[in-house]
Design a protein around this motif. Structure first.
Motif, mmCIF file in Angstrom:
data_model
loop_
_atom_site.group_PDB
_atom_site.id
_atom_site.type_symbol
_atom_site.label_atom_id
_atom_site.label_comp_id
_atom_site.label_asym_id
_atom_site.label_seq_id
_atom_site.Cartn_x
_atom_site.Cartn_y
_atom_site.Cartn_z
ATOM 1 N N VAL A 331 0.845 -1.202 0.000
ATOM 2 C CA VAL A 331 0.000 0.000 0.000
ATOM 3 C C VAL A 331 0.876 1.245 0.000
ATOM 4 N N ASN A 332 1.916 1.251 0.799
ATOM 5 C CA ASN A 332 2.823 2.399 0.824
ATOM 6 C C ASN A 332 3.441 2.636 -0.554
ATOM 7 N N ARG A 333 3.805 1.556 -1.221
ATOM 8 C CA ARG A 333 4.373 1.695 -2.563
ATOM 9 C C ARG A 333 3.315 2.166 -3.550
ATOM 10 N N VAL A 625 -4.969 -10.018 -10.109
ATOM 11 C CA VAL A 625 -5.438 -9.122 -11.150
ATOM 12 C C VAL A 625 -6.929 -9.397 -11.386
ATOM 13 N N PRO A 626 -7.781 -8.378 -11.489
ATOM 14 C CA PRO A 626 -7.458 -6.949 -11.369
ATOM 15 C C PRO A 626 -7.469 -6.476 -9.916
ATOM 16 N N SER A 633 2.851 -5.702 -6.774
ATOM 17 C CA SER A 633 3.547 -6.979 -6.574
ATOM 18 C C SER A 633 4.333 -7.388 -7.807
ATOM 19 N N LYS A 634 3.967 -6.842 -8.972
ATOM 20 C CA LYS A 634 4.699 -7.125 -10.205
ATOM 21 C C LYS A 634 5.835 -6.141 -10.441
ATOM 22 N N GLY A 650 4.819 -12.211 -16.453
ATOM 23 C CA GLY A 650 5.637 -11.120 -16.966
ATOM 24 C C GLY A 650 5.385 -10.785 -18.421
ATOM 25 N N THR A 651 4.475 -11.514 -19.076
ATOM 26 C CA THR A 651 4.158 -11.228 -20.466
ATOM 27 C C THR A 651 3.475 -9.869 -20.576
#
Length: 776
Positions: A331-333, A625-626, A633-634, A650-651
């Motif tokens: 959340v902070n990020r 997602v979503p 996290s990605k 990662g696609t």
């Protein structure tokens, strides 16, 4: 000082000009080498005050005796140039020498004539095909020097520049010669107004956190943060060596460089070393463009090496005005990602993205994000300036452009119908109200009132009544984007989404109801009554059209319920049933988000309003997602345009429309401040003179701390949970009072040790509020 007086209209400042708008005859037109205009002059007032007033058609940088004037970027900025053009004012006293002096103004295409719009048919020369400069150098006794046709011109070592293109610079061509004269351009100096907001400036440089060499010998640098800005580097090598810098936001699954989502934007720089033989370092950064990127790929053709390299973020909003932290690092990020997306996209205009062949001031994005923007930075002058561009673009029938400044308005034959979408055009009503509540800016309501009325009348006219039936084809009158990019889940059994008519009618009500409140603030009582009656009619017909007798909304999707509940469009007799349906829709989606651009900012506030805190917590904190935390996290460092911009493996999602720096979904930060931290501006006593105190704690975030800087000082709020007991601490500066009314989630409340009845007024200072949450 005997400077010319300025004329002031509202907060627009104009002045009388002695200078003429002059064009360099060295200029070869859009897409060719940049030019300069110059003049040598005698000055015998060294040590006395001197000021330079300056503007341009295109972008400019100015130098006096070789020293750069100011540190502003991308001047004179971006406006609807046929409506007004900014000028800048600089103290240049220290740059002038006794005797002979030289002034040089560099000119480039900029937004004025760079190709704008995406795809195979962009618009070149949108506002004009001639670049030019106008300047007055003023001393205590009046004009020292002005632009006229006695100035000379020549070509710069900038061989090509463009907003989407990037820049080509050949240092072998430095110290250019005056080769041509200048020409006076027909120009109305009444268009010139003082820069209306903070200048674009550099932020703190970011060093590379990692670098590696690919199979082709090119070096890829990871700066660790997606930004809007450019790369600055120092290089040492042989003259004629070329350094190419390309940009990207993400890497492919095998860490390969991937900027396909830039579409037709070249977004690169090419620098040719002068290499004077002494082994001197050469430092380069582009002058008249910017990019959106986290990664840079550097290709060196010849003999040279990079000595130093950094990412240079730029923004019109450099100083933060708010912050939010909790125990959950994701959340902070997310909050930091929102701040970075705002910085990258608040460059003169609130753009959708800083990287691809678009970078336009989309009104829908701006209206859903406006309140969050004001929480995170002082956005008052920035958004007010933007509203003037929105008004300048408004069509004769009242339709508001999809984006402003709008290149399509001047080229309707090639781009018809780029105006009139509900949710987007409503920016002309929503954003002024945000500025009023956050800053007490009553003047912006008055300035925009006529445009607001024309907009709501336009929406009514789409279907000649309260229910809006938009056409389905882009370009048709009243076309709407609906809830843009609303996720549907599994394509074999997609989840329900809102229909265009429901989305359009919801926003028809939102703006009409809001306009009634704005009219009341301005004392326009006839308009207030008219809009109240119209809003009531929309509310009644919405119920008949979109709510079944069993309390289910017609499309049974998250956006419909969120917007309808948040804006009081559910009749009381249907509340209980509609809440059950709303809950079930979210449970059926496995607590994943089912909202797009217009629904997302309403989702969590609606759940909080209804007391469904358990749902709000699960939706917000789930990491699939979503979801907001999925992208964090990605490894996201800014907000994505799409919930599914990158797959779990990662696609990269289809790159034709996939930005990794779009602030719209960051609008959730408004909920973090106003609901979770529990502080909101009061519409009845705006500008934070009164703060509505109404915390809605989310146990999974405890402890929480938030702050917001207002004109009176800093507001601080925080809380922690111990079991079901919440201890909430609020600090208000002088000039602010708080108003707390206990709700169902505030059981047995006490303020500073004293029981709270129906309401408590909190004077300036620090207060402790203790209450118990209902049992789960």
């Amino acid at each position: 000082m005997n400077f010319q007086p300025a004329a002031i209209s509202g907060n627009l400042v104009s002045r009388a000009w002695s200078g003429e708008m002059i064009a360099p005859l060295s200029d070869g037109g859009q897409g060719t080498a940049a030019s300069f205009v110059s003049r040598s002059f005698e000055h015998d007032g060294a040590g006395l005050p001197a000021e330079l007033f300056i503007s341009a058609l295109g972008l400019y940088r100015c130098f006096i005796n070789g020293a750069r004037v100011g540190d502003d970027l991308l001047t004179p900025g971006w406006t609807n140039y046929d409506d007004r053009i900014a000028y800048q004012r600089y103290d240049v006293s220290s740059l002038l020498n006794p005797g002979l002096n030289r002034i040089e103004i560099w000119l480039a295409d900029g937004w004025y004539r760079s190709p704008l719009m995406w795809g195979a048919k962009p618009i070149p020369n949108c506002w004009g095909d001639r670049i030019g400069a106008i300047a007055d150098l003023m001393g205590p006794g009046g004009v020292l020097l002005s632009t006229d046709t006695s100035w000379r011109s020549g070509r710069l070592p900038i061989l090509k520049s463009g907003i989407y293109f990037g820049e080509i610079y050949d240092a072998l061509l430095e110290n250019p010669m005056e080769t041509h004269g200048t020409e006076r351009l027909p120009f109305d100096t009444a268009l010139l107004v003082a820069h209306e907001t903070a200048a674009v400036r550099e932020l703190q440089p970011l060093a590379a956190v990692e670098s590696w060499t690919d199979d082709d010998g090119r070096t890829i640098y990871d700066f660790g943060q997606n930004v809007g800005g450019y790369v600055r580097y120092t290089v040492r090598g042989v003259g004629g060596t070329e350094v190419r810098v390309e940009h990207s936001e993400v890497l492919g699954p095998d860490r390969h460089f991937d900027n396909r989502n830039y579409r037709t934007a070249a977004a690169h720089t090419l620098y040719t070393l002068r290499g004077d033989g002494d082994g001197d370092d050469e430092t380069y950064a582009p002058h008249f463009t910017f990019h959106g990127f986290r990664y840079a790929r550097v290709t060196i053709t010849g003999n040279a090496k990079i000595v130093e390299i950094a990412s240079i973020p730029i923004s019109s909003v450099s100083e933060p005005a708010g912050g939010f932290t909790c125990r959950n690092p994701l959340v902070n990020r997310l909050v930091q990602n929102t701040i970075w997306s705002q910085r990258a996209n608040f460059v003169e205009v609130p753009t959708d993205c800083p990287q691809r062949d678009e970078r336009l001031g989309w009104t829908g994005d701006a209206q859903v994000f406006a309140a969050t923007a004001c929480w995170l930075s002082d956005s008052q002058s920035f958004l007010r300036k933007y509203l003037r561009d929105v008004m300048a673009d408004q069509r004769e029938d009242g339709a508001v452009s999809h984006f402003s400044p709008d290149p399509t308005r001047l080229h309707p034959a090639d781009f018809p119908g780029y105006a009139g979408s509900t949710g987007w055009g409503d920016a002309i009503v929503v954003i002024p109200w945000v500025l009023y509540t956050h800053y007490g800016d009553r003047a912006v309501l008055a300035e925009c009132l006529n445009s607001m009325v024309r907009w709501v009348d336009f929406v009514w006219s789409i279907s000649d009544g309260p229910i809006v039936h938009p056409p389905s084809h882009w370009g048709a009158r009243g076309f709407t984007f609906g809830d843009w990019l609303q996720p549907v889940g599994d394509n074999r059994k997609p989840r329900p989404t809102i229909a265009d008519d429901c989305a359009a009618t919801l926003y028809h009500f939102i703006s009409t109801d809001l306009l009634a409140k704005i009219a009341a603030v301005l004392g326009e009582h006839a308009l207030e009554e008219q809009m109240k009656q119209r809003a009531d009619e929309i509310r009644r017909t919405f119920t008949n059209e979109f709510i079944t007798p069993a309390g289910r909304l017609a499309h049974n999707d998250q956006t419909s319920y969120a917007l309808a509940f948040l804006h009081d469009l559910i009749p009381q007799e249907h509340h209980e049933a509609a809440q059950r349906h709303f809950r079930q829709v979210i449970v059926d989606a496995d607590y994943r988000i089912g909202t797009g651009f217009i629904g997302t900012p309403a989702l969590l506030p609606a759940l909080t309003k209804l007391g469904m805190d358990d749902l709000a917590e699960r939706v917000f904190l789930q990491e699939d997602v979503p979801g907001w935390l999925y992208q964090v996290s990605k490894g996201a460092t800014t907000i994505w345009e799409r919930w599914d911009s990158m797959a779990p493996d990662g696609t990269i999602y289809e790159p034709d429309m996939n930005s990794y720096n779009h602030y719209a979904y960051g609008a959730v930060c408004q909920w973090l401040f106003e609901c979770v931290a529990g502080i909101s501006p009061s519409p009845s006593v705006p500008g934070f003179a009164e703060v509505i105190v109404d915390p809605a704690p989310i146990r999974g975030l405890s402890p929480v701390a938030a702050h917001h800087d207002v004109s009176q000082g800093r507001i601080e709020a925080g809380w922690h949970c111990s079991g079901n007991e919440v201890t909430y601490v609020l600090t208000l500066p002088e000039g602010c009072i708080g108003r707390f009314r206990p709700g169902r989630r505030h059981q047995n409340p006490s303020l500073n040790g004293q029981p709270v009845g129906e309401e408590a007024v909190l004077p300036p200072g620090t207060h402790q509020l203790v209450f118990s949450l209902p049992e789960s």
